[in-house]
Design a protein around this motif. Structure first.
Motif: not given
Length: 180
Positions: A99-115
């Motif tokens: 959470k950077i501010s009330s309007n700016i947030n980042f979600l990190k994660g693992n994305l799997t496409v095409n294995n």
């Protein structure tokens, strides 16, 4: 003696029936994948109507014949840019929320496409909070650009897409509804 103000954090659950993902490749196709038959799991923690933490996970079966997958304004199919014949699932599982501010947030994660699994950072935004029929609902959107080459998806596969050139990136937008 000073009184202390105690703020309560509330955990909201993801409503998978009202959640969906939009996948778009430049100059070619927009595919809408609804949540009715795909798997969406997750929760968000909120304090004073602001997101404090988020844990989001989804598994999309892009070849599910019973889904409401819709291609909009295009002669292409989703298989043309996701190689869903070989690996029909797209998965995402968050690993952190910043959470950077009330309007700016980042979600990190693992994305799997095409294995192939890569760590991605997506923009996260709380769109609205409403109360209907006694149920409190929060609409949350995550979005980001996914580089096709990162997942060995052929970019600009002119011959494989009936002569329509595809862009280098895929835009992923998840519209998520949380309830308490």
């Amino acid at each position: 003696m000073a009184a202390t103000l105690q703020l309560n954090t509330t955990k909201w659950s993801l409503n998978s029936n009202q959640s969906d993902v939009l996948i778009k490749a430049r100059h070619s196709i927009i595919a809408y994948i609804s949540g009715s038959l795909n798997k969406f799991k997750g929760s968000i923690d909120m304090q004073n109507n602001e997101v404090e933490d988020a844990c989001i996970e989804f598994n999309l079966d892009v070849k599910n014949q019973e889904s409401t997958l819709k291609n909009i304004d295009s002669p292409l199919y989703i298989n043309d840019y996701l190689d869903s014949n070989t690996f029909p699932n797209i998965t995402f599982k968050s690993t952190s929320f910043q959470k950077i501010s009330s309007n700016i947030n980042f979600l990190k994660g693992n994305l799997t496409v095409n294995n192939i699994t890569k760590t991605v950072e997506l923009d996260a935004q709380l769109i609205n909070i409403t109360i209907q029929n006694g149920t409190k609902t929060a609409i949350f959107e995550i979005s980001g650009l996914i580089k096709r080459n990162d997942f060995d998806l052929v970019a600009n596969a002119y011959n494989h897409t009936n002569g329509i050139s595809l862009g280098q990136d895929i835009t992923l937008t998840a519209n998520l509804e949380f309830v308490i």
